[in-house]
Design a protein around this motif. Structure first.
Motif, short mmCIF file in Angstrom:
data_model
loop_
_atom_site.label_atom_id
_atom_site.label_comp_id
_atom_site.label_asym_id
_atom_site.label_seq_id
_atom_site.Cartn_x
_atom_site.Cartn_y
_atom_site.Cartn_z
N ILE A 37 59.74 32.41 57.38
CA ILE A 37 59.88 33.81 57.75
C ILE A 37 58.56 34.53 57.48
N GLY A 38 58.21 35.44 58.39
CA GLY A 38 57.07 36.34 58.16
C GLY A 38 57.61 37.64 57.58
N THR A 39 56.89 38.23 56.60
CA THR A 39 57.43 39.40 55.91
C THR A 39 56.66 40.66 56.28
N LEU A 40 57.27 41.80 56.02
CA LEU A 40 56.65 43.09 56.32
C LEU A 40 55.30 43.24 55.65
N GLY A 55 53.18 40.91 55.24
CA GLY A 55 52.19 39.99 55.80
C GLY A 55 52.22 38.58 55.25
N ARG A 56 53.24 38.23 54.47
CA ARG A 56 53.32 36.85 53.99
C ARG A 56 54.02 35.96 55.01
N LEU A 57 53.65 34.71 55.03
CA LEU A 57 54.42 33.68 55.73
C LEU A 57 55.01 32.81 54.62
N ILE A 58 56.35 32.71 54.62
CA ILE A 58 57.04 32.06 53.51
C ILE A 58 57.84 30.88 54.03
N ALA A 59 57.74 29.75 53.32
CA ALA A 59 58.54 28.57 53.63
C ALA A 59 59.59 28.41 52.54
N ILE A 60 60.86 28.30 52.96
CA ILE A 60 61.95 28.07 51.99
C ILE A 60 62.71 26.81 52.39
N GLU A 61 63.34 26.20 51.40
CA GLU A 61 64.10 24.98 51.67
C GLU A 61 65.40 25.34 52.38
N ARG A 62 65.66 24.64 53.47
CA ARG A 62 66.81 25.00 54.29
C ARG A 62 68.13 24.74 53.57
N ALA A 63 68.17 23.76 52.72
CA ALA A 63 69.43 23.42 52.05
C ALA A 63 69.81 24.45 50.99
N THR A 64 68.81 25.08 50.36
CA THR A 64 69.10 25.90 49.18
C THR A 64 68.53 27.31 49.23
N GLY A 65 67.59 27.57 50.13
CA GLY A 65 66.91 28.87 50.14
C GLY A 65 65.87 29.00 49.04
N THR A 66 65.45 27.89 48.47
CA THR A 66 64.44 27.91 47.40
C THR A 66 63.04 28.00 48.00
N LEU A 67 62.18 28.83 47.38
CA LEU A 67 60.81 28.99 47.86
C LEU A 67 60.04 27.67 47.78
N ARG A 68 59.37 27.27 48.88
CA ARG A 68 58.50 26.09 48.85
C ARG A 68 57.04 26.54 48.79
N TRP A 69 56.62 27.39 49.75
CA TRP A 69 55.27 27.93 49.67
C TRP A 69 55.20 29.30 50.31
#
Ligand code: CA
Length: 723
Positions: free
Chosen positions: A146-149, A151-165
């Protein structure tokens, strides 16, 4: 294992089992390349790389859609609006809500599996042009993006919603924002940004999908030549600009459409408008201002420029080319052509050859006055005289909202038709004195006078003869003309889905989710959504059952600015899912309270007029033109007394900043805020009188003497107030 991790592992196990996703396959490159025929899933923003938003599923079809009903709904805890297209992956729906919160919901039951909140600073709302909203996610392997308001681009784990990077893709000291969905291809995540009017310079970045490392960046407009150009494409572009455009940023943000074309290994960017909009301020010596309002093709592996096609040279009306690009293969003059179908703000359907960028067709799909047509040899428009408001005000169609905006369209290979949520509306542009022009970073800069001064004769006539209209429009790209049009009661309707069941689904701003026959536009089915719908619907299948889903929640630039949306109160945002044989319904939306306005404060006509002009510049883009709000954020005509008492603290001290109301003490002082407040109260009294005063006709007649346009505007407002 630390306790928190053990907890996460256990809750994931439970959630995964509940959702039946314990054995969910990663979203591999092969799956994405084959997504078009993967009928169970909706794997990317536009469903597959073609972004046709067409599902071959036909279990729900024109013959049985009358038996469609709501299977379940999932309610979020805000009413700030939803633009998000959900992803459907192996029985789970993933979507983004206000403030970039991500939700994972079981596709068969609507049960929430997890949420992820990136904790966007609430002060960022000041440079979110059009609400704190987000249009969607991308998936790759075991991650969601997801891109955020901020300006971050965030990767989360699809199984848990845990932040990856997480990667900061923009300069946080500048007024960039992200509302668009990332796209993923060839192991890279592509992300653009918005903020042209706030003084930014557009660019697109590519990040390694697994690690979050920046791979390349491509700017869409040239920077200051003294700093040197990033590449030859920027040097060539700079020759088409004049003056000191870089001081304003230039614009050209890629805030919505980015499309990967696996057949040509090209990445297409839909480049936005110039900033400020007024070209005489932005580039005083003229010029095409590349690559504004263009489709730019890049090499997705390197970010290298390949070709471009500019739709609106020297854009001066906010005509972005950011709107959805759809890839298709259509019969064209005796052969099959691989083309981009594009119906952006400027009001033409552009058909562009994907191999070369050559324009094949540009025909108006709505009322267009700024150009009479296109020269297909040069690809250039024939601009109509007088439409660039140079000295004289100009009534221009389409408006800066566009003949079609970000709301997703769909293309059905069955019918060969393109389904466009069309908006038939003009707008008056008034020149301002370039000497007086004040460019305010962090604030919205257009370079022309926003409505609020005296209406012109042209506007008067146009308002009376051509009130805003909207349609679901089926466009035949081969015959280059409309196939059918379904009129809607309100303007600013939602995105579109086409299905193999000869159906087109669309949510409307008057609060319905409808199904129409794809081949002839006959309305077959309708469901009361209890709020306006903006987003694009999707279809997916769980346990052999076809579902249609859509996010429902009003807001966004169009509704916030036009104010005509679902007429009663404002429920929290919801995700709705439908299947045959279901019969669910939504709780009725309570009617919003409309407290009476306080007595009119002491204020001269001049002070109220100043308040109106300041309101139009700083407040109207969220709280609505003429102070007619859409309700997703407060309609200032109906403020409770406590907010009138604290009006200055809210505007200047950030009293409600945590709720998303920014502070304006960098541009406004106490006296100016008092004038804005007086104008707001005056408008509240006007509309209160309209709703209650049976003598409105007499009042309207007195307006007629001043200006027939005022009357027309008044009548529109009266209808809205009566709802
Ligand atoms: Ca814009």
């Amino acid at each position: 294992m630390p306790r928190t991790m053990r907890f996460l592992a256990i809750s994931c196990l439970t959630a995964c089992l509940l959702a039946g996703i314990a054995h969910a396959a990663p979203v591999s490159e092969q799956r994405l390349l084959a997504a078009g025929s993967d009928v169970d899933n909706w794997l990317s923003y536009g469903r597959d790389y073609s972004e046709q938003r067409y599902t071959p599923l036909d279990q729900i079809n024109a013959g049985n859609v009358s038996g469609l009903g709501m299977a379940w709904y999932f309610e979020t805890d805000t009413h700030l609006g939803l633009q998000s297209t959900p992803l459907a992956i192996d029985g789970v729906l993933y979507f983004s809500g206000a403030w970039n919160t991500v939700y994972a919901v079981d596709g068969a039951t609507g049960q929430m599996l997890w949420t992820f909140d990136p904790e966007v600073p609430r002060s960022k709302s000041i440079t979110a042009c059009c609400g704190v909203l987000n249009r969607g996610l991308a998936a790759w392997e075991d991650l969601l993006y997801i891109g955020t308001l901020d300006g971050r681009l965030i990767a989360i784990e699809r199984a848990t919603g845990t932040l990856r990077w997480s990667a900061q893709t923009t300069d946080p000291n500048q007024a960039y924002s992200i509302t668009g969905a990332p796209r993923v291809a060839r192991g890279k995540v592509f992300i653009g940004n918005g903020g042209s009017e706030f003084g930014t310079r557009g660019f697109v970045s590519a990040y390694d999908a697994a690690s979050g490392e920046l791979a390349w960046r491509f700017y869409t407009v040239p920077g200051n030549p003294a700093d040197g150009f990033e590449n030859d494409a920027m040097a060539r572009a700079a020759a088409t600009w004049s003056g000191e455009w870089w001081r304003y940023g230039g614009g050209g943000t890629v805030w919505d459409s980015i499309v990967y074309d696996p057949e040509f290994n090209q990445l297409y960017l839909g480049v936005g408008n110039g900033a400020p909009h007024n070209r005489r301020i932005r580039s005083p010596g003229g010029g095409d201002n590349l690559y504004l309002a263009s489709i730019v093709a890049l090499n997705p592996d390197t970010g290298e420029y390949l070709w471009h096609y500019q739709q609106v040279p020297g854009d001066t009306w906010d005509y972005t080319a950011s709107q959805q690009m759809t890839l298709a293969e259509i019969p064209w003059q005796g052969e099959q052509r691989k083309v981009i179908l594009h119906a952006p703000k400027a009001g033409f359907v552009y058909i562009v050859d994907r191999a070369t960028g050559k324009l094949l067709s540009a025909e108006p799909y709505t009322t267009v006055t700024w150009a009479s047509g296109y020269d297909l040899d040069t690809g250039r428009p024939q601009e109509n005289p007088g439409q660039d408001y140079d000295g004289e005000p100009a009534m221009v169609f389409p408006s800066a909202m566009g003949g079609h905006n970000w709301h997703p369209m769909a293309y059905s290979p069955d019918t060969g038709l393109l389904y466009i949520p069309e908006l038939d509306m003009g707008m008056e542009f008034n020149e301002i004195d370039a000497v007086d022009y004040q460019h305010l970073r962090r604030h919205y800069n257009t370079g022309y006078e926003l409505s609020g001064k005296a209406y012109s004769q042209a506007f008067t006539q146009a308002m009376l003869s051509h009130l805003p209209k909207a349609h679901l429009l089926a466009w035949d790209p081969v015959r280059q003309q409309a196939a059918w049009k379904l009129p809607h009661p309100y303007t600013h309707n939602g995105g579109v889905l086409a299905t193999g069941g000869n159906l087109v689904f669309q949510g409307t701003s008057d609060g319905r989710f409808i199904a129409v026959r794809a081949d002839n536009g006959e309305l077959l089915w309708s469901f009361p959504t209890e709020t306006s719908v903006m987003a694009g619907p999707i279809s997916y299948r769980v346990n052999g059952e076809q579902y249609i889903a859509v996010t429902a929640g009003r807001g966004g630039a169009l509704m916030m600015n036009m104010g005509r949306s679902y007429p009663t109160g404002n429920p929290n945002n919801r995700l709705l899912a439908f299947r045959l044989g279901a019969s669910g319904s939504l709780p009725a939306t309570p009617v919003a309270e409309r407290p009476l306005p306080p007595p009119m404060p002491e204020a001269s006509d001049e002070q109220i007029a100043e308040g109106r002009n300041l309101f139009n510049r700083f407040c109207a883009r969220c709280h609505g033109a003429d102070v007619v709000g859409d309700g997703s954020i407060p309609d200032l005509r109906y403020l409770a007394p406590v907010w009138h008492e604290n009006f200055a603290s809210v505007v200047l001290d950030g009293l409600m900043e945590q709720a998303g109301m920014p502070r304006f003490d960098d541009v406004l002082d106490n006296a100016q805020v008092d004038n804005i407040h007086a104008y707001v109260i005056a408008r509240a009294h006007e509309d209160h009188a309209l709703r209650t005063d049976q003598g409105w006709l007499a009042r309207a007649r007195s307006y007629l003497i001043d200006s027939a346009a005022q009357l027309a505007a008044w009548l529109v407002r009266r209808d809205a107030a009566a709802d």
